[in-house]
Design a protein around this motif. Structure first.
Motif, PDB file in Angstrom:
ATOM      1  N   MET A 471       0.830  -1.210   0.000  1.00  0.00           N
ATOM      2  CA  MET A 471       0.000   0.000   0.000  1.00  0.00           C
ATOM      3  C   MET A 471       0.859   1.252   0.000  1.00  0.00           C
ATOM      4  O   MET A 471       0.625   2.185  -0.762  1.00  0.00           O
ATOM      5  N   PHE A 472       1.856   1.280   0.886  1.00  0.00           N
ATOM      6  CA  PHE A 472       2.680   2.475   0.995  1.00  0.00           C
ATOM      7  C   PHE A 472       3.703   2.567  -0.132  1.00  0.00           C
ATOM      8  O   PHE A 472       3.897   3.637  -0.720  1.00  0.00           O
ATOM      9  N   ALA A 473       4.364   1.466  -0.446  1.00  0.00           N
ATOM     10  CA  ALA A 473       5.414   1.495  -1.464  1.00  0.00           C
ATOM     11  C   ALA A 473       4.871   1.885  -2.828  1.00  0.00           C
ATOM     12  O   ALA A 473       5.543   2.575  -3.605  1.00  0.00           O
ATOM     13  N   ASN A 474       3.656   1.447  -3.143  1.00  0.00           N
ATOM     14  CA  ASN A 474       3.071   1.724  -4.451  1.00  0.00           C
ATOM     15  C   ASN A 474       2.006   2.814  -4.407  1.00  0.00           C
ATOM     16  O   ASN A 474       1.203   2.949  -5.337  1.00  0.00           O
ATOM     17  N   HIS A 475       2.010   3.574  -3.321  1.00  0.00           N
ATOM     18  CA  HIS A 475       1.126   4.736  -3.182  1.00  0.00           C
ATOM     19  C   HIS A 475      -0.339   4.353  -3.391  1.00  0.00           C
ATOM     20  O   HIS A 475      -1.071   5.000  -4.130  1.00  0.00           O
ATOM     21  N   LYS A 476      -0.765   3.306  -2.691  1.00  0.00           N
ATOM     22  CA  LYS A 476      -2.137   2.817  -2.843  1.00  0.00           C
ATOM     23  C   LYS A 476      -3.035   3.160  -1.661  1.00  0.00           C
ATOM     24  O   LYS A 476      -4.179   2.706  -1.616  1.00  0.00           O
TER      25      LYS A 476
END
Length: 545
Positions: A471-476
């Motif tokens: 979620m955080f790494a791929n800006h989700k």
């Protein structure tokens, strides 16, 4: 039109490739060329600029090009008022770049007869006395070494210039016991340790009573996020991008443009402009940074300190923090319309005597984004006793939380929030920690909610950790403009256990609340079953034939 040779020299050095600049300094040059150098109602006080350079190079050090670039704008005045145009300076560069030396020479000069302003008192403010004394002690030593006792009253706690009756003193950042005085200037040293702007507000209250009031805020990036340093960065970028035109802040930001540039020593001067100098100090500094860099192969745990302090980038330790600074910034995207998105409710609280957080998690199955809408409740008695550093009152005013004047959090506040949100969203399922749910579960079920509980929350963390990282790494994940939620998230660290599983724990058991983040985790526990569906299927369920 106005011009100054130090500004022109710096721009020429950059355009001819003699120095490399990071994007923020390039934006600063463009801002100055467009909005300042084109004006005819301002003027540079050439005498003060030359006097400062001569004073500094006689008593302190040979000035660096970046310092000469900044100095003219310290002595840039309005024609009609005679007051400095820039009354606030934000200077952030990598460790070893000469920030304290710059403050020392400025402090000595501004209280001197060369500056020529009577009663121009200066306070140096820092989190600790040792740091606050750094520049003060340099001025004290300079006076002693040069036998200037006939010019200065030079003691260990105060320095006074006899001609101007201007003083230099140091203060610690205890906003609860200090009051602003009648300062001409205030130096805030190592502002990356300031958790909020409370101390700045207190001391800055004394400005304006003496002509030529100025504030200098200096520091190197640290690991504290959503603090005063980040606030200054946001203000600065708004100016540099042309979003704000009426600020009198001069933002000099020197850092790498991205973490990959750490691998290119020829670009390190983006973070530390002292490396542009052809001096023995610059060569020694380059060698020291190189040794620190090479140590990372043997001791990778030093990466955080190297990136944040030497390269001046806000990277956080990914072994401890949930998200990087860039990933956290990406959560601030505007919240989209969630009308046709599947969602679940959740809540978390450490104790009914401090905080409680409620929320609704939605998923856009077209983009894969999760959207988190949240609210918190906090007890006034707890806030008064705990004296938390973040601006809780401000967040309450913005509607992010409700402060309750009660002995404990009445569960009806939580229940009513879910009832109202159900009217808006149609969501009827709620998830929380089994142990903490017992006292509120009957009230929720009485309102017709379907209550799900997690018997072992920490065990669920291991199951959800990959989803959280993605979620955080791929800006989700989208929080919207919610500094309270970002604060909750920064307060969590990832603990990697011996078996390799991960769990989310508090960085500080008492002063760093995590309720909002834990509520998000509880909601994610239900996401696979209730959110990971095709939007078309969800919409078909909503249709009435």
């Amino acid at each position: 039109m106005i011009q100054h040779r130090f500004f022109d020299d710096y721009v020429k050095a950059w355009k001819t490739g003699k120095i490399v600049l990071n994007k923020e300094r390039i934006l600063l040059i463009a801002y100055l060329e467009k909005n300042i150098m084109t004006r005819d109602d301002l003027y540079f006080d050439e005498q003060k600029i030359d006097d400062y350079i001569a004073y500094t190079e006689k008593f302190f050090f040979k000035t660096a090009a970046y310092q000469r670039f900044i100095v003219p704008f310290i002595f840039l005045y309005e024609e009609d008022t005679g007051e400095p145009y820039f009354d606030e300076f934000f200077i952030t560069i990598g460790r070893g770049g000469g920030k304290n030396g710059f403050l020392s020479s400025l402090g000595g000069f501004l209280i001197s007869d060369l500056h020529g302003v009577e009663n121009y008192d200066i306070s140096i403010v820092a989190n600790s006395e040792d740091q606050a004394r750094t520049s003060f002690d340099e001025v004290h030593k300079m006076i002693y070494d040069n036998s200037l006792d006939d010019i200065y009253y030079n003691k260990k706690s105060i320095i006074r210039n006899y001609d101007t009756n201007s003083t230099l003193r140091f203060r610690t950042s205890n906003a609860k016991t200090k009051d602003g005085g009648r300062e001409g200037a205030i130096f805030y040293d190592e502002i990356h340790f300031f958790e909020n702007g409370e101390i700045v507000d207190v001391f800055s209250g004394g400005l304006g009573k003496v002509s030529g009031g100025r504030e200098f805020k200096v520091g190197t990036n640290g690991t504290l996020r959503e603090g005063y340093y980040d606030e200054m960065l946001k203000r600065s970028m708004a100016i540099l991008k042309g979003e704000v035109l009426d600020e009198r802040l001069f933002p000099f930001i020197s850092r790498l443009d991205n973490v990959k540039e750490m691998e290119k020593p020829e670009l390190w001067s983006k973070a530390n402009p002292m490396l542009d100098e052809d001096t023995s100090y610059a060569r020694i500094l380059q060698g020291k940074i190189m040794r620190d860099y090479k140590k990372l192969k043997r001791a990778p745990s030093g990466r955080l300190a190297f990136i944040s302090k030497r390269m001046n980038l806000p990277e956080v330790d990914m072994q401890k923090s949930v998200a990087s600074k860039d990933e956290m910034d990406a959560t601030a995207r505007p919240i989209p319309d969630t009308t046709y998105m599947p969602g679940v409710f959740s809540l978390d609280f450490a104790s009914i005597r401090d905080f409680a957080a409620v929320g609704a998690l939605f998923k856009d199955n077209n983009t894969g984004d999760y959207i988190w809408k949240t609210h918190s409740f906090a007890l006034r008695n707890y806030l008064d006793a705990a004296k938390l550093e973040p601006p809780i009152e401000e967040w309450a005013h913005e509607g992010l939380l409700t402060i309750l004047e009660e002995p404990s959090i009445n569960p009806r506040h939580v229940v009513n929030w879910f009832v109202e949100m159900r009217e808006e969203t149609g969501i009827n399922i709620i998830c929380a920690d089994n142990y903490k749910m017992e006292f509120i579960r009957p009230l929720l079920e009485a309102e017709g909610f379907e209550v799900n509980t997690i018997r072992n929350p920490r065990a669920s963390h291991a199951l959800l950790s990959s989803r959280v990282e993605d979620m955080f790494a791929n800006h989700k994940i989208i929080y919207g403009e919610n500094p309270l939620m970002r604060w909750y998230t920064w307060n969590v660290y990832v603990n990697v256990k011996k078996d390799g599983n991960r769990e989310y724990l508090k960085k500080d058991e008492h002063r760093r609340k995590t309720d909002g983040f834990m509520a998000l985790i509880h909601a994610l526990y239900l996401s696979a079953e209730h959110l990971d569906i095709e939007e078309s299927e969800f919409m078909l369920d909503e249709l009435v034939f």
